[in-house]
Design an enzyme around this catalytic site. Structure first.
Site, mmCIF file in Angstrom:
data_model
loop_
_atom_site.group_PDB
_atom_site.id
_atom_site.type_symbol
_atom_site.label_atom_id
_atom_site.label_comp_id
_atom_site.label_asym_id
_atom_site.label_seq_id
_atom_site.Cartn_x
_atom_site.Cartn_y
_atom_site.Cartn_z
ATOM 1 N N GLU A 121 41.817 43.559 30.482
ATOM 2 C CA GLU A 121 43.075 43.059 31.048
ATOM 3 C C GLU A 121 43.267 43.785 32.371
ATOM 4 O O GLU A 121 43.606 44.960 32.398
ATOM 5 C CB GLU A 121 44.242 43.327 30.104
ATOM 6 C CG GLU A 121 44.124 42.575 28.784
ATOM 7 C CD GLU A 121 45.360 42.743 27.931
ATOM 8 O OE1 GLU A 121 46.455 42.955 28.504
ATOM 9 O OE2 GLU A 121 45.239 42.673 26.703
ATOM 10 N N CYS B 42 51.304 44.247 36.487
ATOM 11 C CA CYS B 42 50.207 43.338 36.807
ATOM 12 C C CYS B 42 50.668 41.898 36.904
ATOM 13 O O CYS B 42 50.094 41.110 37.653
ATOM 14 C CB CYS B 42 49.097 43.458 35.763
ATOM 15 S SG CYS B 42 48.026 44.879 36.049
#
Length: 824
Positions: free
Chosen positions: A231, A265
Site C-alpha cells: 500500500e 496517502c
C-alpha cells in the site's frame, strides 16, 4: 552496546523517547516463536479467535486518552483530532470481526454428482506487517486484525517515529489473553527488517509506505515465493464539475487536503475545477484555509500541527517554491501563520497551509507526492480535459468527482484509472469495501470480504452534510433529515429511499448551529449566542426564516417542540433556565426556574409537564397547564404590558445519577414515563422514571461497548412481545443499534429490574448520528452518510435509503497513510 533509536517530537524538537533496537538474533528468535505459536493458533476455533480479538479492541479503546496524548507528541497531529484515529481503529476492527465468519467460510461451487466441491481459506503462517507513522493504528489494524482472525500469527514493525504504537497493541493483546507468540513486536532498523523478510519462516509481508520503500521490500522478497502486499503513495485528484455544489465541494476538499497536515496517502493533492465555478471555488477554498490555526498541537484550539520532521517540511517548501518559480501563484499569506515563520523558512516542521493556482503538470507539486498542507488548483473546460489530467499521474489510489449527476459520475469513474472512486466524498476509507490501488499506489487488497482488485464508486448526495437532525413521519411516509451545520434539510420517502424533488432547503443564515429540533414542517435551531432561529414551511423555497435574539443569556443547549400543540417550543440553556415560547407571536410565555445548573435536554407532553435534565444529572419537573400557553399568548397580544412571562418553580427534582453527558430525554404524559439516556451505557446512565411518584420504573443493563451517540423512543404500548411495552432504540460510536422493550406500569417495590435489549444490530460501519422509531420499524443515520430502515421485530434491514451524506469540516478520519519502510 545495543543500538537505540531516539524519537524526536515534531511538537518541540526534543527527544520524546529512546527505544532500544532488536538485534538480528532477537529478530530470528521472534520469528521462531511465531512459527511455534502458529500451529496451535490455527487450530483455535474461529469463535475463540473472535472473542480474543474483540477483547483486544476493548482493551485498546479503554486507553484512549493516553493513546491520544502520545500520538500528538509522536507525530504532531492536533490533540483534538486524535480521538478520531482511535474511533476509526475501533470501527474497522469491529467490522472485520463481524464479517470474519462469512469471509472465512468454505465457498461451495456448483454440485457435481458424486463430489462435494468447495474452496477453503487456510492461514498463511507468519505475517510480517510493516506499518507507517502517519496513521499508525489505522494502518496496522487493516493487516493485524484480519491476519489473526484468519489463524495467522503476526509480527508488527511500526515506523521508528511511532515505535511505541506497536507496544500499545502488544499491551492490549496481553490484556485480552492472546497466547504467547501469536502477536509480537519488533523495533528494528532497515538492515534487521531485511533479515526478517528473508527469513524462510516468514510467509507473507504487508507493507505500507512510499514507492521507494515498496520497491525495496519487493526486491528483498523477490528471492522467495511469498506474497507481498504493498500500500504505497498517492497523488489523489478531485474534479469539481460545473453542476457541483461549490460550497460543499470546497469545504470537503480543503478538509481532504489539510487534515493531518496533508500527510495522508489518500488526501487531496490536486483539484481540477470547471471554468464556470473556478473563481467561486478558489475564493471559498482560500477563505476556509485562512481559518486554520497553526501551532502547538497539544492545545485543543489548534487545527493544524507540524509535519512529522523538519526534513519533510523542507521538501514541502521546495515544491511550493519550485511551482512559484515556474509561474504558479501562492494565495495564502504565510505571515498569517507565525508558527511557520522561521527565516529563511528553515529549521521548523511547522508549515503554513498553501493554495496554488496557475499550476501546470510541469511542476512537482502537481506530479510528485507532496505529503503536506498544500494543494494545486487548475481550471478545466470539460469532463474530457479533467479526466485526462486526473489520469496524468504515476499514482492511482483514489479520485473523486463533485457533481449532482450520478450517471455522469459513473461514466467519469469508469474512465479514471484509480483504486477507489468517489462521488462527492474524499479522503475516506470504508472497511466494508476493498482498499486497493493501481500503478505506483501499490498492489494487493485489504479490508472487506472482497479480495479481488477493483475500483468502486461511493455515492453521496451533493447537498447534504452529516445528519444531525432526523424526524420520520411513518404514517405519511416522509423522512426529514437535516444537516444543521450547513442549514440543509431534505425530505425522503423511507419506503422507496428516494429524495423528493425540490425538497432541499439551504440558507447561509442558518450556519453554524449548536443544536436543533425538527417537527415535520418546521425546524428550530439554537446558537451559542443564545439566539434561536425557526423555519416554517421549509419545503417551500419561499419558506419563512425567523431569528429571535436573546432566548437565553448563554448558549442554547436544548430544544423540543410540543407533540400536539402547534407552535409551542421549549428551550433550555447553559444559563440554567428553561423557557416556553409561542412561535406564532414570537413571545416567551413561561420562565421555568429552579434547575440551578446548565440544561442538557428538555422534553414536554401536550398536557401539563415540562421536564429537563441538567448537566449534573438532575431530572427537573414543572407542572402547569401547557394549553394555558395559548390563552396566555392571546392575552399578551391584547394587553402586552400586563403579561410578562410567568416564572414557574419546579414541582419536583429527581436525582438521576446519570453521567455528566446526556444523549436524550423523553417523556410521555399519559403514562407519566420519562426516559433519560446517558452517553455512557450503564444502569445509572439509562433509566426510566415514573414521574408522577418520582420513582424509577426500570434500569437498563449495560449493552453498548462504547458511548451511545443517538436514541429514539416510541411511546406506544405495543411492541415485539405480547405484553404492553414501548420501544427504545439506542445507537453507538461503532454503528451498533440496540432495541429495548420498556414495560409500562407503576414501579414495584425494591430495586427496579434491569432491562436487556431484545435486539442488538450491527446497523452501520460508522457512528450512529440519528435514530427515529415507530412500533414496527426504525430509521438510522450514520456519520458516513448512510441511512437505513430496519424491521423492529426481526432486526433485518428492509431498506437502504438513497439519501446520502458526506463529512464536512475538519472532523472526520479513516484515512490510510504511508511512509518509506519505516519512515518518509
Amino acid at each position: 552496546m545495543p543500538k537505540e533509536h531516539q524519537i524526536i517530537s515534531p511538537v518541540n524538537g526534543k527527544v520524546y523517547k529512546t527505544i532500544p533496537l532488536a538485534t538480528d538474533e532477537d529478530a530470528r528468535n521472534t520469528v521462531e516463536r511465531a512459527r511455534g505459536a502458529f500451529e496451535k493458533w490455527r487450530q483455535v476455533p474461529l469463535a475463540e479467535r473472535v472473542r480474543i480479538v474483540t477483547a483486544f479492541v476493548d482493551a485498546f479503546v479503554k486507553k484512549k486518552d493516553p493513546i491520544c496524548e502520545e500520538l500528538t507528541m509522536l507525530m504532531g497531529r492536533p490533540i483534538r483530532y486524535n480521538p478520531n484515529e482511535v474511533r476509526g481503529f475501533e470501527q474497522r476492527a469491529r467490522h472485520l470481526v463481524s464479517i470474519a465468519k462469512d469471509a472465512l467460510a468454505d465457498h461451495h461451487v456448483e454440485r457435481l454428482e458424486g463430489f462435494d466441491r468447495f474452496i477453503r481459506r487456510e492461514p498463511l503462517g507468519v505475517v510480517f506487517v510493516i506499518a507507517a507513522w502517519n496513521y499508525p493504528y489505522l494502518i496496522a489494524v487493516n493487516a493485524v486484525v484480519p491476519a489473526l482472525l484468519a489463524g495467522n500469527v503476526v509480527i508488527l514493525k511500526q515506523a521508528p517515529q511511532t515505535f511505541p504504537c506497536a507496544d500499545r497493541f502488544a499491551d492490549a493483546f496481553k490484556e485480552a489473553g492472546l497466547p504467547e507468540g501469536v502477536f509480537q513486536v519488533l523495533h528494528v532498523d532497515h538492515a534487521t527488517a531485511e533479515t526478517v523478510i528473508k527469513n524462510p519462516h516468514v510467509d507473507h509481508v504487508m507493507f505500507t509506505g512510499s514507492v521507494r520503500g515498496g520497491q525495496e521490500v519487493q526486491r528483498i522478497a523477490s528471492s522467495r515465493f511469498i506474497g507481498v502486499g504493498l500500500e504505497l503513495g498517492g497523488k489523489d485528484p478531485a474534479y469539481v464539475r460545473e453542476d457541483a455544489d461549490v460550497g460543499y465541494a470546497a469545504e470537503n476538499l480543503v478538509d481532504g487536503a489539510m487534515y493531518n497536515s496533508g500527510q495522508s496517502c489518500c488526501g487531496i493533492e490536486r483539484i481540477y475545477v470547471h471554468e464556470k465555478l473556478y473563481d467561486d471555488f478558489v475564493r471559498k477554498a482560500v477563505d476556509l484555509v485562512k481559518q486554520y490555526k497553526l501551532g502547538d498541537p497539544t492545545s485543543p484550539d489548534t487545527t493544524l500541527g507540524p509535519v512529522v520532521r523538519t526534513e519533510a517540511a523542507e521538501t514541502i517548501r521546495e515544491h511550493i517554491q519550485e511551482a512559484v518559480s515556474k509561474g504558479a501563484k501562492a494565495l495564502i499569506d504565510e505571515d498569517q501563520f507565525s508558527a511557520a515563520k522561521v527565516a529563511p523558512y528553515k529549521g521548523t516542521p511547522y508549515v503554513a497551509p498553501q493554495i496554488l493556482v496557475d499550476v501546470t503538470h510541469n511542476m512537482r507539486v502537481m506530479k510528485e507526492e507532496t505529503f503536506g498542507p498544500v494543494v494545486g488548483i487548475m481550471k478545466v473546460r470539460s469532463d474530457d480535459e479533467a479526466i485526462e489530467l486526473m489520469n496524468d499521474s504515476d499514482f492511482g489510489l483514489t479520485a473523486s468527482v463533485w457533481t449532482k449527476d450520478p450517471e455522469a459520475a459513473m461514466k467519469i469513474g469508469d474512465r479514471v484509472n484509480t483504486g477507489t472512486f468517489f462521488m462527492n466524498r474524499c479522503d475516506y476509507l470504508d472497511p466494508a469495501l476493498a482498499w486497493t490501488g493501481v500503478k505506483n499506489s501499490g498492489r494487493g487488497c485489504t479490508l472487506s470480504k472482497d479480495w479481488n482488485r477493483g475500483k468502486r464508486v461511493v455515492q453521496f448526495n451533493p447537498r447534504i452534510g452529516s445528519v444531525d437532525a432526523l424526524c420520520v413521519d411513518f404514517d405519511e411516509g416522509r423522512l426529514y433529515a437535516g444537516s444543521l451545520a450547513r442549514g440543509v434539510i431534505a425530505i425522503c420517502n423511507p419506503s422507496t429511499g428516494k429524495v423528493e424533488k425540490n425538497s432541499i432547503y439551504c440558507t447561509e443564515d442558518l450556519a453554524p448551529i449548536e443544536i436543533g429540533a425538527i417537527l415535520m414542517d418546521k425546524i428550530a435551531v439554537g446558537y451559542l449566542s443564545g439566539d434561536v432561529a425557526i423555519i416554517t414551511n421549509f419545503r417551500d423555497k419561499n419558506s419563512v426564516l425567523k431569528r429571535f435574539v436573546g432566548f437565553h443569556t448563554g448558549p442554547v443547549t436544548a430544544l423540543a417542540w410540543s407533540p400536539n400543540l402547534v407552535g409551542v417550543l421549549v428551550s433550555g440553556g447553559a444559563d440554567g433556565l428553561v423557557k416556553v415560547w409561542d412561535v406564532a407571536t414570537n413571545r416567551c410565555v413561561r420562565n421555568l426556574t429552579g434547575a440551578g445548573e446548565p440544561i442538557s435536554r428538555v422534553a414536554l407532553d401536550n398536557k401539563k409537564h415540562v421536564l429537563a435534565v441538567t448537566t449534573a444529572g438532575k431530572l427537573v419537573v414543572w407542572d402547569f397547564d401547557i394549553s394555558s400557553v395559548i390563552s396566555q399568548t392571546i392575552a399578551s397580544i391584547q394587553h402586552p404590558q400586563q403579561h410578562d412571562p410567568i416564572a414557574t418553580a419546579p414541582s419536583r427534582v429527581l436525582v438521576n445519577q446519570s453521567p455528566s453527558e446526556i444523549e436524550s430525554l423523553y417523556y410521555e404524559g399519559t403514562a407519566s414515563m420519562a426516559i433519560v439516556v446517558g452517553k455512557t451505557s450503564s444502569e445509572a446512565g439509562l433509566r426510566c422514571w415514573q414521574v408522577a411518584v418520582g420513582m424509577p420504573i426500570c434500569t437498563f443493563a449495560s449493552s453498548h461497548a462504547v458511548d451511545i451517540t443517538a436514541s429514539a423512543w416510541d411511546a406506544s404500548t405495543f411492541g415485539i412481545s405480547e405484553r404492553p411495552v414501548s420501544i427504545l432504540v439506542t445507537g453507538d460510536e461503532v454503528g451498533t443499534v440496540c432495541v429495548w422493550e420498556i414495560p409500562a406500569g407503576a414501579p414495584g417495590t425494591g430495586s427496579p429490574p434491569p432491562v436487556r435489549p431484545v435486539r442488538v444490530i450491527d446497523a452501520h460501519h460508522s457512528m450512529i448520528a440519528q435514530l427515529s422509531v415507530d412500533p414496527f420499524k426504525f430509521v438510522s443515520a450514520a456519520v458516513d452518510g448512510s441511512l437505513k430502515a430496519f424491521d423492529v421485530t426481526s432486526g433485518k434491514c428492509i431498506r437502504t435509503l438513497a439519501l446520502r451524506h458526506s463529512r464536512g469540516g475538519n472532523h472526520s478520519v479513516n484515512q490510510p497513510g504511508g511512509g518509506f519502510i519505516d519512515e518518509r
